[in-house]
Motif scaffolding. Structure first.
Motif, short mmCIF file in Angstrom:
data_model
loop_
_atom_site.label_atom_id
_atom_site.label_comp_id
_atom_site.label_asym_id
_atom_site.label_seq_id
_atom_site.Cartn_x
_atom_site.Cartn_y
_atom_site.Cartn_z
N VAL A 1 -14.51 -36.57 -20.92
CA VAL A 1 -14.19 -35.14 -21.02
C VAL A 1 -13.08 -34.65 -20.09
O VAL A 1 -12.77 -33.47 -20.07
CB VAL A 1 -15.46 -34.27 -20.81
N VAL A 2 -12.47 -35.55 -19.33
CA VAL A 2 -11.50 -35.14 -18.32
C VAL A 2 -10.32 -34.36 -18.88
O VAL A 2 -9.78 -33.48 -18.22
CB VAL A 2 -11.02 -36.34 -17.46
N LEU A 3 -9.93 -34.62 -20.11
CA LEU A 3 -8.74 -33.95 -20.64
C LEU A 3 -8.97 -32.48 -21.00
O LEU A 3 -8.04 -31.69 -21.02
CB LEU A 3 -8.18 -34.70 -21.84
N PHE A 4 -10.21 -32.10 -21.25
CA PHE A 4 -10.47 -30.75 -21.74
C PHE A 4 -10.17 -29.64 -20.74
O PHE A 4 -9.54 -28.65 -21.11
CB PHE A 4 -11.90 -30.64 -22.29
N PRO A 5 -10.57 -29.74 -19.47
CA PRO A 5 -10.19 -28.68 -18.53
C PRO A 5 -8.67 -28.55 -18.37
O PRO A 5 -8.15 -27.44 -18.22
CB PRO A 5 -10.85 -29.09 -17.22
N PHE A 6 -7.96 -29.67 -18.42
CA PHE A 6 -6.50 -29.61 -18.33
C PHE A 6 -5.91 -28.94 -19.57
O PHE A 6 -4.92 -28.21 -19.47
CB PHE A 6 -5.91 -31.01 -18.13
N SER A 7 -6.51 -29.17 -20.71
CA SER A 7 -6.08 -28.51 -21.94
C SER A 7 -6.31 -27.00 -21.83
O SER A 7 -5.47 -26.21 -22.27
CB SER A 7 -6.83 -29.08 -23.14
N ALA A 8 -7.44 -26.61 -21.25
CA ALA A 8 -7.71 -25.18 -21.05
C ALA A 8 -6.69 -24.56 -20.11
O ALA A 8 -6.18 -23.46 -20.38
CB ALA A 8 -9.12 -24.99 -20.50
N LEU A 9 -6.37 -25.26 -19.03
CA LEU A 9 -5.34 -24.76 -18.10
C LEU A 9 -3.99 -24.63 -18.78
O LEU A 9 -3.27 -23.65 -18.56
CB LEU A 9 -5.23 -25.68 -16.88
N ASP A 10 -3.66 -25.58 -19.62
CA ASP A 10 -2.41 -25.51 -20.36
C ASP A 10 -2.37 -24.28 -21.26
O ASP A 10 -1.34 -23.62 -21.37
CB ASP A 10 -2.22 -26.79 -21.19
N LYS A 11 -3.51 -23.98 -21.88
CA LYS A 11 -3.58 -22.79 -22.73
C LYS A 11 -3.39 -21.51 -21.90
O LYS A 11 -2.76 -20.56 -22.34
CB LYS A 11 -4.90 -22.74 -23.47
N ILE A 12 -3.94 -21.50 -20.70
CA ILE A 12 -3.81 -20.32 -19.84
C ILE A 12 -2.37 -20.16 -19.36
O ILE A 12 -1.80 -19.06 -19.42
CB ILE A 12 -4.78 -20.43 -18.64
N PHE A 13 -1.76 -21.25 -18.88
CA PHE A 13 -0.41 -21.17 -18.34
C PHE A 13 0.66 -21.02 -19.41
O PHE A 13 1.75 -20.51 -19.14
CB PHE A 13 -0.11 -22.38 -17.45
N ASP A 14 0.38 -21.47 -20.63
CA ASP A 14 1.31 -21.30 -21.74
C ASP A 14 0.62 -20.47 -22.83
O ASP A 14 0.46 -20.90 -23.97
CB ASP A 14 1.76 -22.66 -22.30
N TRP A 15 0.20 -19.30 -22.43
CA TRP A 15 -0.56 -18.42 -23.33
C TRP A 15 0.21 -18.14 -24.62
O TRP A 15 -0.35 -18.17 -25.71
CB TRP A 15 -0.91 -17.12 -22.61
N LYS A 16 1.50 -17.89 -24.49
CA LYS A 16 2.31 -17.56 -25.67
C LYS A 16 2.34 -18.73 -26.65
O LYS A 16 2.15 -18.55 -27.85
CB LYS A 16 3.73 -17.19 -25.24
N GLY A 17 2.55 -19.93 -26.16
CA GLY A 17 2.56 -21.11 -27.03
C GLY A 17 1.19 -21.39 -27.63
O GLY A 17 1.08 -21.75 -28.80
N ALA A 18 0.16 -21.23 -26.81
CA ALA A 18 -1.20 -21.44 -27.29
C ALA A 18 -1.56 -20.40 -28.35
O ALA A 18 -2.23 -20.71 -29.34
CB ALA A 18 -2.18 -21.39 -26.13
N MET A 19 -1.12 -19.17 -28.15
CA MET A 19 -1.39 -18.12 -29.13
C MET A 19 -0.68 -18.41 -30.44
O MET A 19 -1.24 -18.19 -31.53
CB MET A 19 -0.94 -16.76 -28.58
#
Length: 153
Positions: free
Chosen positions: A18-36
């Motif tokens: 599961v190590v990749l999931f928190p990093f994926s969440a952080l990526d979504k937070i820091f790149d909110w526009k791209g994630a949206m």
């Protein structure tokens, strides 16, 4: 039973799964526009709500898996998340460049699609499996197989 069998190996397996999931969440937070942009690209309505749910799942469920608190439920939720993500956001079949030489969006999505289902398999093992084999047994019989399809009472 040794500390390695009881704590070390199970922790390491769960952490790696599961190590990749928190990093994926952080990526979504820091790149909110791209994630949206990605969240609103599927047929599901409610992009911002979906994005917040994804971030919560990617932060909370891995912790639950690693510490062993309602880990089967958490693994099941992450597995479902991976299936939805693969099917809705990695539609490799929609790209005409799949067979093109060099970089290809289709192939990139194909590998992401397969990786998601690989994670689903590992997570579902956590949901449905029983105890791990002791390290000593694995070392003593490295070519043996686990009991495939057998259930314990």
């Amino acid at each position: 039973m040794t500390w390695l069998n009881l704590v070390g190996i199970p922790f390491l397996i769960r952490f790696c799964l599961v190590v990749l999931f928190p990093f994926s969440a952080l990526d979504k937070i820091f790149d909110w526009k791209g994630a949206m942009k990605q969240a609103t690209s599927s047929v599901l309505p409610g992009g911002p709500v979906l994005l917040v749910i994804a971030i919560v799942v990617e932060f909370v469920c891995p912790i639950m898996v690693v510490v062993g608190w309602h880990d089967r439920l958490a693994a099941f939720l992450i597995a479902g998340f991976c299936v939805v993500t693969a099917v809705l956001y990695h539609k490799f079949w929609r790209y005409g460049d799949f067979w093109a030489k060099g970089d290809s969006q289709g192939r990139s999505h194909f590998w992401d699609f397969l990786k998601n289902f690989g994670l689903v398999g590992g997570l579902m093992l956590l949901v449905f499996s029983s105890a791990l084999s002791p390290v000593q047994d694995v070392v003593a019989h490295p070519l043996s197989s686990s009991p495939y399809g057998m259930t314990q009472p």
